[in-house]
Design a protein around this motif. Structure first.
Motif, PDB file in Angstrom:
ATOM      1  N   TRP A   1       0.851  -1.209   0.000  1.00  0.00           N
ATOM      2  CA  TRP A   1       0.000   0.000   0.000  1.00  0.00           C
ATOM      3  C   TRP A   1       0.885   1.257   0.000  1.00  0.00           C
ATOM      4  CZ3 TRP A   1      -4.574   0.155   4.064  1.00  0.00           C
ATOM      5  CH2 TRP A   1      -5.282   1.359   3.960  1.00  0.00           C
ATOM      6  N   SER A   2       1.956   1.233   0.813  1.00  0.00           N
ATOM      7  CA  SER A   2       2.789   2.440   0.945  1.00  0.00           C
ATOM      8  C   SER A   2       3.695   2.667  -0.272  1.00  0.00           C
ATOM      9  CB  SER A   2       3.626   2.393   2.221  1.00  0.00           C
ATOM     10  OG  SER A   2       4.534   1.329   2.158  1.00  0.00           O
ATOM     11  N   ARG A   3       3.682   1.730  -1.232  1.00  0.00           N
ATOM     12  CA  ARG A   3       4.383   1.996  -2.498  1.00  0.00           C
ATOM     13  C   ARG A   3       3.456   2.791  -3.424  1.00  0.00           C
ATOM     14  NH1 ARG A   3       9.156  -0.058  -3.436  1.00  0.00           N
ATOM     15  NH2 ARG A   3       9.299  -2.055  -2.393  1.00  0.00           N
ATOM     16  N   ILE A   4       2.151   2.595  -3.230  1.00  0.00           N
ATOM     17  CA  ILE A   4       1.167   3.294  -4.078  1.00  0.00           C
ATOM     18  C   ILE A   4       0.807   4.648  -3.442  1.00  0.00           C
ATOM     19  CG2 ILE A   4      -1.158   3.130  -5.108  1.00  0.00           C
ATOM     20  CD1 ILE A   4       0.821   1.089  -6.256  1.00  0.00           C
ATOM     21  N   TYR A   5       0.496   4.625  -2.148  1.00  0.00           N
ATOM     22  CA  TYR A   5       0.245   5.863  -1.399  1.00  0.00           C
ATOM     23  C   TYR A   5       1.190   5.855  -0.199  1.00  0.00           C
ATOM     24  CZ  TYR A   5      -3.956   6.737  -4.148  1.00  0.00           C
ATOM     25  OH  TYR A   5      -4.825   6.989  -5.187  1.00  0.00           O
ATOM     26  N   PRO A   6       2.312   6.582  -0.290  1.00  0.00           N
ATOM     27  CA  PRO A   6       3.364   6.482   0.724  1.00  0.00           C
ATOM     28  C   PRO A   6       2.882   6.713   2.164  1.00  0.00           C
ATOM     29  CG  PRO A   6       4.158   7.660  -1.191  1.00  0.00           C
ATOM     30  CD  PRO A   6       2.708   7.406  -1.435  1.00  0.00           C
TER      31      PRO A   6
ATOM     32  N   TYR B   1      -0.636  -7.557   5.786  1.00  0.00           N
ATOM     33  CA  TYR B   1       0.133  -7.273   7.002  1.00  0.00           C
ATOM     34  C   TYR B   1       1.098  -6.097   6.882  1.00  0.00           C
ATOM     35  CZ  TYR B   1      -1.337 -11.895   8.798  1.00  0.00           C
ATOM     36  OH  TYR B   1      -2.064 -12.964   9.270  1.00  0.00           O
ATOM     37  N   GLU B   2       0.731  -5.064   6.103  1.00  0.00           N
ATOM     38  CA  GLU B   2       1.707  -3.967   6.006  1.00  0.00           C
ATOM     39  C   GLU B   2       1.031  -2.623   5.844  1.00  0.00           C
ATOM     40  OE1 GLU B   2       4.081  -4.007   2.362  1.00  0.00           O
ATOM     41  OE2 GLU B   2       3.041  -5.848   1.894  1.00  0.00           O
ATOM     42  N   LEU B   3       0.337  -2.217   6.864  1.00  0.00           N
ATOM     43  CA  LEU B   3      -0.311  -0.910   6.819  1.00  0.00           C
ATOM     44  C   LEU B   3       0.756   0.186   6.701  1.00  0.00           C
ATOM     45  CD1 LEU B   3      -3.281   0.096   7.186  1.00  0.00           C
ATOM     46  CD2 LEU B   3      -2.634   0.707   9.514  1.00  0.00           C
ATOM     47  N   PRO B   4       0.495   1.228   5.881  1.00  0.00           N
ATOM     48  CA  PRO B   4       1.442   2.358   5.878  1.00  0.00           C
ATOM     49  C   PRO B   4       1.637   2.883   7.309  1.00  0.00           C
ATOM     50  CG  PRO B   4      -0.116   2.589   4.061  1.00  0.00           C
ATOM     51  CD  PRO B   4      -0.576   1.406   4.888  1.00  0.00           C
TER      52      PRO B   4
ATOM     53  N   LYS C   1       0.373   5.281  12.798  1.00  0.00           N
ATOM     54  CA  LYS C   1       0.701   6.276  13.823  1.00  0.00           C
ATOM     55  C   LYS C   1      -0.406   7.307  14.012  1.00  0.00           C
ATOM     56  CE  LYS C   1       5.699   6.351  14.072  1.00  0.00           C
ATOM     57  NZ  LYS C   1       6.929   7.003  13.643  1.00  0.00           N
ATOM     58  N   THR C   2      -1.003   7.730  12.930  1.00  0.00           N
ATOM     59  CA  THR C   2      -2.003   8.801  13.016  1.00  0.00           C
ATOM     60  C   THR C   2      -3.334   8.295  13.564  1.00  0.00           C
ATOM     61  OG1 THR C   2      -0.944   9.684  11.050  1.00  0.00           O
ATOM     62  CG2 THR C   2      -3.021  10.701  11.685  1.00  0.00           C
ATOM     63  N   TYR C   3      -3.722   7.096  13.157  1.00  0.00           N
ATOM     64  CA  TYR C   3      -5.077   6.627  13.510  1.00  0.00           C
ATOM     65  C   TYR C   3      -5.066   5.412  14.417  1.00  0.00           C
ATOM     66  CZ  TYR C   3      -6.092   9.653   9.544  1.00  0.00           C
ATOM     67  OH  TYR C   3      -6.176  10.728   8.699  1.00  0.00           O
ATOM     68  N   ASP C   4      -3.891   5.003  14.861  1.00  0.00           N
ATOM     69  CA  ASP C   4      -3.750   3.722  15.553  1.00  0.00           C
ATOM     70  C   ASP C   4      -4.351   2.612  14.691  1.00  0.00           C
ATOM     71  OD1 ASP C   4      -2.598   2.252  17.513  1.00  0.00           O
ATOM     72  OD2 ASP C   4      -4.133   2.610  19.033  1.00  0.00           O
TER      73      ASP C   4
ATOM     74  N   ILE D   1     -11.162   3.264   6.579  1.00  0.00           N
ATOM     75  CA  ILE D   1     -12.017   2.637   5.544  1.00  0.00           C
ATOM     76  C   ILE D   1     -11.922   3.453   4.248  1.00  0.00           C
ATOM     77  CG2 ILE D   1     -14.384   2.008   4.900  1.00  0.00           C
ATOM     78  CD1 ILE D   1     -15.000   1.605   7.894  1.00  0.00           C
ATOM     79  N   ASP D   2     -12.017   4.777   4.385  1.00  0.00           N
ATOM     80  CA  ASP D   2     -11.973   5.626   3.175  1.00  0.00           C
ATOM     81  C   ASP D   2     -10.598   5.585   2.518  1.00  0.00           C
ATOM     82  OD1 ASP D   2     -14.534   6.368   3.697  1.00  0.00           O
ATOM     83  OD2 ASP D   2     -13.966   8.142   4.851  1.00  0.00           O
ATOM     84  N   LEU D   3      -9.563   5.581   3.362  1.00  0.00           N
ATOM     85  CA  LEU D   3      -8.206   5.549   2.795  1.00  0.00           C
ATOM     86  C   LEU D   3      -7.986   4.247   2.029  1.00  0.00           C
ATOM     87  CD1 LEU D   3      -6.186   7.018   5.825  1.00  0.00           C
ATOM     88  CD2 LEU D   3      -6.974   8.213   3.771  1.00  0.00           C
ATOM     89  N   PHE D   4      -8.496   3.163   2.596  1.00  0.00           N
ATOM     90  CA  PHE D   4      -8.347   1.860   1.942  1.00  0.00           C
ATOM     91  C   PHE D   4      -9.151   1.833   0.634  1.00  0.00           C
ATOM     92  CE2 PHE D   4      -9.631  -2.624   1.291  1.00  0.00           C
ATOM     93  CZ  PHE D   4      -8.369  -3.205   1.219  1.00  0.00           C
ATOM     94  N   ALA D   5     -10.352   2.417   0.667  1.00  0.00           N
ATOM     95  CA  ALA D   5     -11.197   2.410  -0.538  1.00  0.00           C
ATOM     96  C   ALA D   5     -10.499   3.165  -1.671  1.00  0.00           C
ATOM     97  CB  ALA D   5     -12.560   3.036  -0.220  1.00  0.00           C
ATOM     98  N   LYS D   6      -9.865   4.283  -1.322  1.00  0.00           N
ATOM     99  CA  LYS D   6      -9.155   5.057  -2.352  1.00  0.00           C
ATOM    100  C   LYS D   6      -8.018   4.209  -2.953  1.00  0.00           C
ATOM    101  CE  LYS D   6      -6.112   7.943  -0.927  1.00  0.00           C
ATOM    102  NZ  LYS D   6      -5.486   9.038  -0.203  1.00  0.00           N
ATOM    103  N   TYR D   7      -7.275   3.565  -2.063  1.00  0.00           N
ATOM    104  CA  TYR D   7      -6.148   2.724  -2.505  1.00  0.00           C
ATOM    105  C   TYR D   7      -6.651   1.550  -3.368  1.00  0.00           C
ATOM    106  CZ  TYR D   7      -3.019  -1.320  -1.704  1.00  0.00           C
ATOM    107  OH  TYR D   7      -2.271  -2.453  -1.844  1.00  0.00           O
ATOM    108  N   ALA D   8      -7.719   0.904  -2.899  1.00  0.00           N
ATOM    109  CA  ALA D   8      -8.243  -0.261  -3.631  1.00  0.00           C
ATOM    110  C   ALA D   8      -8.723   0.171  -5.022  1.00  0.00           C
ATOM    111  CB  ALA D   8      -9.383  -0.900  -2.844  1.00  0.00           C
ATOM    112  N   LYS D   9      -9.434   1.288  -5.070  1.00  0.00           N
ATOM    113  CA  LYS D   9      -9.963   1.753  -6.361  1.00  0.00           C
ATOM    114  C   LYS D   9      -8.815   2.071  -7.321  1.00  0.00           C
ATOM    115  CE  LYS D   9     -13.153   5.082  -8.488  1.00  0.00           C
ATOM    116  NZ  LYS D   9     -12.496   4.902  -9.739  1.00  0.00           N
ATOM    117  N   THR D  10      -7.756   2.676  -6.779  1.00  0.00           N
ATOM    118  CA  THR D  10      -6.582   2.972  -7.621  1.00  0.00           C
ATOM    119  C   THR D  10      -6.041   1.671  -8.222  1.00  0.00           C
ATOM    120  OG1 THR D  10      -6.044   4.844  -6.220  1.00  0.00           O
ATOM    121  CG2 THR D  10      -4.257   3.988  -7.581  1.00  0.00           C
ATOM    122  N   CYS D  11      -5.940   0.648  -7.397  1.00  0.00           N
ATOM    123  CA  CYS D  11      -5.408  -0.637  -7.893  1.00  0.00           C
ATOM    124  C   CYS D  11      -6.319  -1.226  -8.970  1.00  0.00           C
ATOM    125  CB  CYS D  11      -5.245  -1.624  -6.737  1.00  0.00           C
ATOM    126  SG  CYS D  11      -3.953  -1.131  -5.593  1.00  0.00           S
TER     127      CYS D  11
END
Ligand code: BG6
Length: 469
Positions: free
Chosen positions: A84-89, A125-128, A133-136, A144-154
């Motif tokens: 995920w952090s390679r697509i959205y650092p 197993y690799e959350l950015p 740190k920001t959201y625990d 959920i929204d951050l993941f949806a954005k990442y998933a849609k990009t993929c």
């Protein structure tokens, strides 16, 4: 014949365990970059050189060679994950990292060039780290929204070539390890079971949302759930033990059920009562959960034997899940049970309940390998133990298919040696390809075919007939 020429024989890997290049080409840090001891030790403040995952097996730079090696084995599917952090650092950018997109485009195109079907796990197993740190981690709904954005990009970038998608690797592990599976940095001892169910709920909603987005992107995309599966055996026929096995099985099935049926199962009430869960669940959550998966995938390493009063029995080891010592099965070098029939059981169990196609997303034997040399000084690795493990499990897949269970593929875990998840070590190897990387971080990273390489090649070439030789 049980195994057809369409059966997806293959292998599985995960970005954080093989890619390395942890800070190259714009990649952000992930929790794994601070986990040199896997789940068994404290996180470091910064990435430290003794963390073997920072280099992994160097797949980032050697993917072409690796995929050619897989093709040489006739592999038909590679289950891999995207970091995920390679697509959205950080996870919060508006635009994806183009170099990250380019890397996965190259990997996917290489797979397709060799006729290998890609199956992608979005979150293994690799959350950015920033999100952790920001959201625990997944404690916050915001993820959920951050993941949806990442998933849609993929889906948008890769969905034209990648038909099979998995949302979360072993999503049920959130109950056991909120750090590994949900990026929760608060110490596990402070996260009650009630809260773990809430965290898992956020992931389950996110998984359903990703499924919806995939289907909107292209109705032909196939999305699967992925759980750490196990056959739960009662230690004795004492009804107390039998009911304990039933309850533990339900705790796991809870995750499969919601993915397949679009709602929580009836027995959720019992679980919630037992753990004082008061789920915060919105109307929107309920309607999102209705977006169900197309297939079920799971990892299967071994069965677990359980009892109401476990203190009376010896336990055996395990990566994350442990059980009681079962006198009727063998044990590996790491003291993990070896129970191929448990795989047959699990395949029947899920097919009977949900009737969806099944994919064995992970199965394999972690074992130390001994490097030897032949007369010409060529490296050989005689991993007969791995051949017999894989053979025994594939025979049980065949048996289930012959019974009528719809299984469309089998991925051998860590098909090219990589860094382990639970203990972040390299000595415990799973591959049919040996990677020269040693526990002190030394090694050439060169690849060598093990004895299992040629064996698997023949299994695939003969559509499984070679299993009977
Ligand atoms: C599964 C994980 O739980 O088990 C993999 O999905 C992991 O990431 C595999 O590597 C084997 O476990 P370990 O700890 O031996 O690597």
């Amino acid at each position: 014949m049980a195994f057809t020429k369409e059966f997806l024989f293959g292998g599985a890997i995960a970005a954080n365990q093989c890619e390395g290049a942890y800070n190259e080409d714009g990649k952000g840090l992930s929790i794994q970059d601070l986990m040199p001891n896997g789940v068994r030790g404290p996180l470091t403040e910064e990435p430290e050189p003794h963390n073997l995952k920072l280099i992994g097996n160097d797949f980032y730079h050697r993917y072409k060679e690796d995929i050619a090696l897989l093709a040489g084995m006739n592999v038909r599917v590679l289950r891999l994950s995207i970091a995920w952090s390679r697509i959205y650092p950080t996870g919060e950018e508006e635009q994806p990292n183009e170099k990250g997109i380019a890397f996965y485009n190259n990997v996917i195109n290489t797979l397709i060039y060799y006729n290998i079907t890609p199956m992608i796990t979005l979150s293994h197993y690799e959350l950015p780290l920033h999100i952790a740190k920001t959201y625990d981690g997944w404690r916050s709904r915001k993820v959920i929204d951050l993941f949806a954005k990442y998933a849609k990009t993929c889906f948008d970038y890769f969905g034209d070539r990648v038909k099979y998608w998995l949302t979360f690797n072993e999503v049920n592990v959130t109950l056991l390890s909120p750090l590994l599976s949900a990026g929760v940095l608060t110490d596990k001892s402070e996260i009650s079971m009630a809260e773990r169910y809430q965290i898992a709920h956020h992931q389950l909603v996110a998984s359903a949302l990703a499924t919806k987005l995939a289907h909107e992107c292209d109705a032909e995309l196939k999305v699967g759930c992925m759980v750490a599966a196990s056959a739960k055996y009662p230690m004795t026929c004492n009804p107390d033990d039998v009911i304990e096995a039933l309850h533990q099985q339900q705790e796991l099935d809870y995750f499969v059920h919601v993915h397949c049926k679009g709602e929580y199962p009836y027995y959720a009430q019992r679980l919630y009562k037992e753990y004082n869960v008061d789920l915060e669940i919105t109307e929107e959550d309920l309607s999102l959960l209705r977006h169900t998966v197309d297939f079920i995938s799971f990892s299967y390493y071994n069965s677990k034997t359980v009892a109401k009063d476990e203190s009376k029995y010896d336990t055996s080891a395990g990566n994350i899940l442990r059980g009681l010592r079962n006198p009727y099965v063998d044990y590996s070098e790491y003291d993990y049970p070896i129970d191929p029939q448990g795989l047959y059981y699990v395949l029947h169990y899920y097919y009977k309940q949900y009737g969806l196609p099944l994919f064995v997303a992970e199965n394999g034997l972690g074992h130390k390998d001994k490097v030897e040399y032949d007369d010409q000084g060529k490296i050989i690795i005689n991993d007969d133990y791995r051949i017999s493990f894989t053979k025994a499990h594939l025979l049980q897949v065949e048996r289930a298919i012959e019974d009528g269970v719809e299984v469309f593929g089998y991925a051998s875990w860590g098909i090219i040696d990589l860094i382990s998840a639970a203990s972040a070590e390299v000595d415990k190897r799973y591959g049919f390809v040996y990677v020269d990387r040693q526990k002190d971080g030394s090694g050439t990273l060169n690849r060598y075919k093990k004895k299992s390489y040629d064996w698997y090649k023949q299994v695939i070439e003969t559509n499984g007939k070679y299993l009977h030789e």
